[in-house]
Design a protein around this motif. Structure first.
Motif, PDB file in Angstrom:
ATOM      1  N   GLU A 122     -10.519   4.590  10.473  1.00  0.00           N
ATOM      2  CA  GLU A 122     -11.318   4.450   9.260  1.00  0.00           C
ATOM      3  C   GLU A 122     -10.580   5.021   8.049  1.00  0.00           C
ATOM      4  O   GLU A 122     -10.653   4.470   6.944  1.00  0.00           O
ATOM      5  CB  GLU A 122     -12.665   5.145   9.438  1.00  0.00           C
ATOM      6  N   ALA A 123      -9.857   6.131   8.255  1.00  0.00           N
ATOM      7  CA  ALA A 123      -9.084   6.710   7.154  1.00  0.00           C
ATOM      8  C   ALA A 123      -8.021   5.739   6.676  1.00  0.00           C
ATOM      9  O   ALA A 123      -7.783   5.596   5.465  1.00  0.00           O
ATOM     10  CB  ALA A 123      -8.449   8.023   7.606  1.00  0.00           C
ATOM     11  N   CYS A 124      -7.357   5.057   7.608  1.00  0.00           N
ATOM     12  CA  CYS A 124      -6.341   4.078   7.218  1.00  0.00           C
ATOM     13  C   CYS A 124      -6.971   2.890   6.505  1.00  0.00           C
ATOM     14  O   CYS A 124      -6.421   2.377   5.519  1.00  0.00           O
ATOM     15  CB  CYS A 124      -5.570   3.615   8.450  1.00  0.00           C
ATOM     16  N   PRO A 135       1.987  -2.552   6.120  1.00  0.00           N
ATOM     17  CA  PRO A 135       1.862  -3.001   7.511  1.00  0.00           C
ATOM     18  C   PRO A 135       1.691  -1.852   8.500  1.00  0.00           C
ATOM     19  O   PRO A 135       0.948  -1.976   9.482  1.00  0.00           O
ATOM     20  CB  PRO A 135       3.175  -3.760   7.754  1.00  0.00           C
ATOM     21  N   ARG A 136       2.367  -0.748   8.260  1.00  0.00           N
ATOM     22  CA  ARG A 136       2.236   0.400   9.162  1.00  0.00           C
ATOM     23  C   ARG A 136       0.808   0.932   9.164  1.00  0.00           C
ATOM     24  O   ARG A 136       0.210   1.173  10.223  1.00  0.00           O
ATOM     25  CB  ARG A 136       3.211   1.500   8.727  1.00  0.00           C
ATOM     26  N   VAL A 137       0.236   1.119   7.979  1.00  0.00           N
ATOM     27  CA  VAL A 137      -1.126   1.636   7.870  1.00  0.00           C
ATOM     28  C   VAL A 137      -2.123   0.623   8.426  1.00  0.00           C
ATOM     29  O   VAL A 137      -3.098   0.986   9.099  1.00  0.00           O
ATOM     30  CB  VAL A 137      -1.444   1.985   6.404  1.00  0.00           C
ATOM     31  N   GLY A 177      -5.386   1.948  16.069  1.00  0.00           N
ATOM     32  CA  GLY A 177      -5.346   3.379  16.339  1.00  0.00           C
ATOM     33  C   GLY A 177      -3.988   3.873  16.798  1.00  0.00           C
ATOM     34  O   GLY A 177      -3.845   5.041  17.170  1.00  0.00           O
ATOM     35  N   GLU A 178      -2.973   3.014  16.730  1.00  0.00           N
ATOM     36  CA  GLU A 178      -1.616   3.392  17.145  1.00  0.00           C
ATOM     37  C   GLU A 178      -0.776   3.746  15.917  1.00  0.00           C
ATOM     38  O   GLU A 178      -0.795   3.031  14.919  1.00  0.00           O
ATOM     39  CB  GLU A 178      -0.944   2.252  17.905  1.00  0.00           C
ATOM     40  N   ILE A 179      -0.036   4.853  15.993  1.00  0.00           N
ATOM     41  CA  ILE A 179       0.880   5.249  14.934  1.00  0.00           C
ATOM     42  C   ILE A 179       2.213   4.539  15.151  1.00  0.00           C
ATOM     43  O   ILE A 179       2.793   4.615  16.246  1.00  0.00           O
ATOM     44  CB  ILE A 179       1.104   6.772  14.932  1.00  0.00           C
ATOM     45  N   VAL A 180       2.706   3.842  14.132  1.00  0.00           N
ATOM     46  CA  VAL A 180       4.005   3.161  14.231  1.00  0.00           C
ATOM     47  C   VAL A 180       4.831   3.463  12.987  1.00  0.00           C
ATOM     48  O   VAL A 180       4.327   3.919  11.966  1.00  0.00           O
ATOM     49  CB  VAL A 180       3.845   1.638  14.411  1.00  0.00           C
ATOM     50  N   SER A 181       6.109   3.160  13.085  1.00  0.00           N
ATOM     51  CA  SER A 181       7.025   3.352  11.962  1.00  0.00           C
ATOM     52  C   SER A 181       6.925   2.191  10.977  1.00  0.00           C
ATOM     53  O   SER A 181       6.300   1.163  11.251  1.00  0.00           O
ATOM     54  CB  SER A 181       8.458   3.452  12.487  1.00  0.00           C
ATOM     55  N   LEU A 195       5.453  -6.042  13.506  1.00  0.00           N
ATOM     56  CA  LEU A 195       4.141  -6.460  13.984  1.00  0.00           C
ATOM     57  C   LEU A 195       3.463  -7.411  13.001  1.00  0.00           C
ATOM     58  O   LEU A 195       2.810  -8.378  13.414  1.00  0.00           O
ATOM     59  CB  LEU A 195       3.277  -5.222  14.235  1.00  0.00           C
ATOM     60  N   ALA A 196       3.617  -7.146  11.709  1.00  0.00           N
ATOM     61  CA  ALA A 196       3.068  -8.066  10.716  1.00  0.00           C
ATOM     62  C   ALA A 196       3.739  -9.426  10.820  1.00  0.00           C
ATOM     63  O   ALA A 196       3.087 -10.472  10.674  1.00  0.00           O
ATOM     64  CB  ALA A 196       3.227  -7.486   9.314  1.00  0.00           C
TER      65      ALA A 196
END
Length: 241
Positions: free
Chosen positions: A138-140, A173-175, A182-186, A193-194
Motif C-alpha cells: 500500500e505504501a508503494c 517499475p521497481r516500486v 510485495g517483492e523488493i527488486v532492483s 519485469l515491466a
C-alpha cells in the motif's frame, strides 16, 4: 558484492567513537547487486549500541562529510525488532548531512520489508524486523501517485538526458512491482519485469539500464517516450487493481 565504501564509512565512525555501532545492514541497490558507483548512493540501516552523546554524533556527522554518498538511518538498540509502526529512528543522514529524524522521518513498511528479506548484514546480527507486506504494498501504491506521478510530468517536460528521466523510468517499475507483489527488486530487475508485461517497451527500458551504468550512451526521444509511456501504464495498472 558490497562496496568497500561501507567498511570505509564504518571505520571513520569507529575511529572516533569506538563500540558505538552494534549492527549495520545494507539495503537498496547495493544489497540487490545493482549498485553503480557513478549513480547510486549506499543505503544503510544502522543500529547503535548506546544513546550517542555529542561526541558520538559528531563522529557520525563527520563520516557523512562532503563527497560521501552514504545515506543512513540510525536506530537506538532494540528498535529494529519492533513492528515498523512502533519503532522510531533517532537520526538520519542524507546528502552529507546528519539530521535529528524525529520531526521529518518515521520508519516505514518498505524499509522493514527490506530488512526482513533483501538486506545484507555486514556487521552484527541480522535484524528480526517483522515484515508487513500488505502495508508495504500500500505504501508503494501511495508513493506512485503522490511522488512518482508528479515527477513523471516533470520528466516529460525536461531534457532527455537529465537524471530525472533515468530516475523516473527505472524507479517507477521497481516500486510498481513491489506494489503488485510485495517483492523488493532492483531498478534493473524492475525494468526487466515491466518489459515482460509490456514487450513493446522492453528494448528502450533495457537500453536505459545501460545508460544508468554509462552516461556516455546517448538518450533519444525513443527513450523519453518510453519513460512517459511506462509511467502512464503503471499508473493505469495501479488504478485498475
Amino acid at each position: 558484492m558490497i562496496p568497500e565504501a561501507v567498511e570505509g564509512h564504518l571505520s571513520k565512525i569507529e575511529q572516533a567513537a569506538p563500540e558505538l555501532v552494534r549492527a549495520v545492514h545494507v539495503v537498496g541497490s547495493a544489497a540487490l547487486g545493482d549498485h553503480n558507483p557513478a549513480s547510486s548512493d549506499l543505503d544503510l540501516v544502522v543500529e547503535l549500541d548506546r544513546v550517542p552523546d555529542t561526541e558520538d554524533l559528531l563522529a557520525i556527522a563527520d563520516a557523512h562529510g562532503a563527497g560521501v554518498d552514504v545515506d543512513a538511518l540510525y536506530f537506538l538498540p532494540g528498535e529494529l525488532a519492533k513492528p515498523w509502526r512502533e519503532a522510531a529512528t533517532a537520526w538520519w543522514a542524507r546528502e552529507g548531512e546528519l539530521r535529528d529524524s524525529r520531526p521529518t522521518y518515521q520508519p516505514d513498511a518498505v524499509t522493514w520489508l527490506q530488512l526482513a528479506t533483501t538486506a545484507v548484514t555486514v556487521r552484527g546480527d541480522r535484524p528480526a524486523s517483522p515484515a508487513d507486506v500488505p502495508a508495504a504494498r500500500e505504501a508503494c501504491r501511495h508513493t506512485l501517485h503522490s511522488y512518482w506521478q508528479p515527477l513523471l510530468a516533470q520528466a516529460a517536460s525536461m531534457a532527455q538526458t537529465t537524471p530525472v528521466l533515468l530516475w523516473t523510468g527505472l524507479g517507477m517499475p521497481r516500486v510498481w512491482h513491489t506494489a503488485r507483489t510485495g517483492e523488493i527488486v532492483s531498478k534493473t530487475r524492475g525494468a526487466e519485469l515491466a518489459g515482460l508485461v509490456w514487450p513493446d517497451l522492453a528494448a528502450p527500458l533495457r537500453e536505459l539500464t545501460a545508460v544508468r551504468a554509462d552516461r556516455s550512451i546517448p538518450v533519444t526521444e525513443v527513450h523519453a517516450a518510453a519513460v512517459h509511456e511506462v509511467g502512464r501504464r503503471i499508473l493505469g495498472d495501479m488504478t485498475d487493481h
